[in-house]
Write a protein that holds these residues in place. Structure first.
Motif, PDB file in Angstrom:
ATOM      1  N   MET A 177       0.816  -1.206   0.000  1.00 23.57           N
ATOM      2  CA  MET A 177       0.000   0.000   0.000  1.00 23.57           C
ATOM      3  C   MET A 177       0.860   1.273   0.000  1.00 23.57           C
ATOM      4  SD  MET A 177      -2.927  -1.285  -0.194  1.00 23.57           S
ATOM      5  CE  MET A 177      -4.232  -0.193   0.292  1.00 23.57           C
ATOM      6  N   SER A 178       2.085   1.227   0.536  1.00 22.84           N
ATOM      7  CA  SER A 178       2.897   2.440   0.571  1.00 22.84           C
ATOM      8  C   SER A 178       3.545   2.726  -0.778  1.00 22.84           C
ATOM      9  CB  SER A 178       3.962   2.331   1.658  1.00 22.84           C
ATOM     10  OG  SER A 178       4.846   1.282   1.372  1.00 22.84           O
ATOM     11  N   TYR A 179       3.929   1.689  -1.532  1.00 22.23           N
ATOM     12  CA  TYR A 179       4.543   1.891  -2.844  1.00 22.23           C
ATOM     13  C   TYR A 179       3.567   1.634  -3.982  1.00 22.23           C
ATOM     14  CZ  TYR A 179       9.331   2.666  -1.368  1.00 22.23           C
ATOM     15  OH  TYR A 179      10.457   3.210  -0.851  1.00 22.23           O
ATOM     16  N   GLY A 180       2.461   0.986  -3.690  1.00 25.69           N
ATOM     17  CA  GLY A 180       1.467   0.703  -4.706  1.00 25.69           C
ATOM     18  C   GLY A 180       1.904  -0.353  -5.710  1.00 25.69           C
ATOM     19  N   PRO A 195      -8.177  -5.506  -2.737  1.00 28.17           N
ATOM     20  CA  PRO A 195      -7.428  -4.263  -2.548  1.00 28.17           C
ATOM     21  C   PRO A 195      -8.151  -3.224  -1.708  1.00 28.17           C
ATOM     22  CG  PRO A 195      -8.334  -4.352  -4.756  1.00 28.17           C
ATOM     23  CD  PRO A 195      -8.622  -5.671  -4.116  1.00 28.17           C
ATOM     24  N   TYR A 196      -9.418  -3.411  -1.428  1.00 30.70           N
ATOM     25  CA  TYR A 196     -10.154  -2.412  -0.673  1.00 30.70           C
ATOM     26  C   TYR A 196     -10.192  -2.710   0.811  1.00 30.70           C
ATOM     27  CZ  TYR A 196     -11.486  -1.287  -5.372  1.00 30.70           C
ATOM     28  OH  TYR A 196     -11.444  -0.976  -6.688  1.00 30.70           O
ATOM     29  N   GLU A 197      -9.528  -3.780   1.237  1.00 30.97           N
ATOM     30  CA  GLU A 197      -9.479  -4.129   2.647  1.00 30.97           C
ATOM     31  C   GLU A 197      -8.026  -4.152   3.118  1.00 30.97           C
ATOM     32  OE1 GLU A 197     -13.172  -7.249   2.325  1.00 30.97           O
ATOM     33  OE2 GLU A 197     -11.510  -7.709   3.624  1.00 30.97           O
ATOM     34  N   ARG A 218       8.866   1.524   9.392  1.00 26.36           N
ATOM     35  CA  ARG A 218       7.881   2.446   8.846  1.00 26.36           C
ATOM     36  C   ARG A 218       6.491   1.811   8.850  1.00 26.36           C
ATOM     37  NH1 ARG A 218       8.706   4.378   2.819  1.00 26.36           N
ATOM     38  NH2 ARG A 218      10.745   3.817   3.520  1.00 26.36           N
ATOM     39  N   VAL A 219       5.479   2.625   9.046  1.00 27.41           N
ATOM     40  CA  VAL A 219       4.114   2.120   9.003  1.00 27.41           C
ATOM     41  C   VAL A 219       3.743   1.868   7.553  1.00 27.41           C
ATOM     42  CG1 VAL A 219       1.715   2.619   9.531  1.00 27.41           C
ATOM     43  CG2 VAL A 219       3.502   3.342  11.106  1.00 27.41           C
ATOM     44  N   CYS A 220       3.401   0.652   7.252  1.00 31.78           N
ATOM     45  CA  CYS A 220       3.084   0.254   5.891  1.00 31.78           C
ATOM     46  C   CYS A 220       1.953  -0.749   5.958  1.00 31.78           C
ATOM     47  CB  CYS A 220       4.311  -0.368   5.244  1.00 31.78           C
ATOM     48  SG  CYS A 220       4.033  -0.977   3.587  1.00 31.78           S
ATOM     49  N   GLN A 221       1.134  -0.762   4.950  1.00 31.82           N
ATOM     50  CA  GLN A 221       0.041  -1.714   4.903  1.00 31.82           C
ATOM     51  C   GLN A 221       0.163  -2.545   3.643  1.00 31.82           C
ATOM     52  OE1 GLN A 221      -3.354   0.860   4.967  1.00 31.82           O
ATOM     53  NE2 GLN A 221      -3.579   0.647   7.169  1.00 31.82           N
ATOM     54  N   ILE A 222      -0.218  -3.811   3.754  1.00 34.49           N
ATOM     55  CA  ILE A 222      -0.275  -4.655   2.576  1.00 34.49           C
ATOM     56  C   ILE A 222      -1.640  -5.308   2.539  1.00 34.49           C
ATOM     57  CG2 ILE A 222       2.178  -5.190   2.516  1.00 34.49           C
ATOM     58  CD1 ILE A 222       1.233  -7.985   3.658  1.00 34.49           C
TER      59      ILE A 222
END
Length: 160
Positions: free
Chosen positions: A106-109, A148-150, A138-142
């Motif tokens: 989610m951070s780099y797409g 992709p919407y969750e 670092r705070v990052c989400q995957i």
């Protein structure tokens, strides 16, 4: 029956020789991950397939041929968390179920195949480019590519 088993064993050895020679001739540096094969063999569903692959023999052949052809050969520690780190941003997401094959950082797409991500991490660790501890914290989400919407939930992609 014995002739058939010997024929199969010879075919496997021939394949391992050909693959290891090709890999060593085409690359200057060969980096393998040390795997806990004895632990993997304890899985009753996979033990036979794992035993027949000849992973140890492949490693031995690669080592010997690397020395013969003057190539650099490295083995990284089995405890390096190669399957638990994003290759792009260094975020450590922890253990993910094996049914998940693709992830979306989610951070780099970037969409990443799990195996390709592991290969990138093995290369970075083997070449000495370990993750910067500040980047890893670092705070990052995957999320899985299928959902992709969750971003708070990782699920297995459908269709695989």
């Amino acid at each position: 029956m014995a002739k058939l088993h010997n024929s199969i064993a010879d075919t496997r050895k021939d394949f391992l020789h050909k693959v290891s020679t090709k890999i060593v001739k085409q690359n200057q540096v060969i980096i393998l991950e040390d795997l806990n094969v004895s632990g993997m063999v304890k899985n009753r569903k996979l033990s036979r397939a794992i035993s027949q692959l000849g992973w140890r023999e492949f490693r031995t052949l690669c080592e010997a041929k690397s020395e013969k052809f003057g190539r650099e050969f490295q083995v990284i520690n089995r405890w390096a968390s190669t399957s638990q780190v994003c290759a792009d941003c260094g975020f450590k997401w922890g253990k993910i179920d094996l049914s998940i094959s693709s992830l979306l950082c989610m951070s780099y797409g970037t969409e990443q195949d799990r195996d390709e991500n592991v290969a990138k991490i093995i290369e970075k660790v083997g070449m000495g480019n370990r993750h910067d501890s500040k980047r890893a914290q670092r705070v990052c989400q995957i999320t899985s590519v299928a959902e992709p919407y969750e971003p708070s939930r990782i699920t297995a992609p459908s269709g695989r």
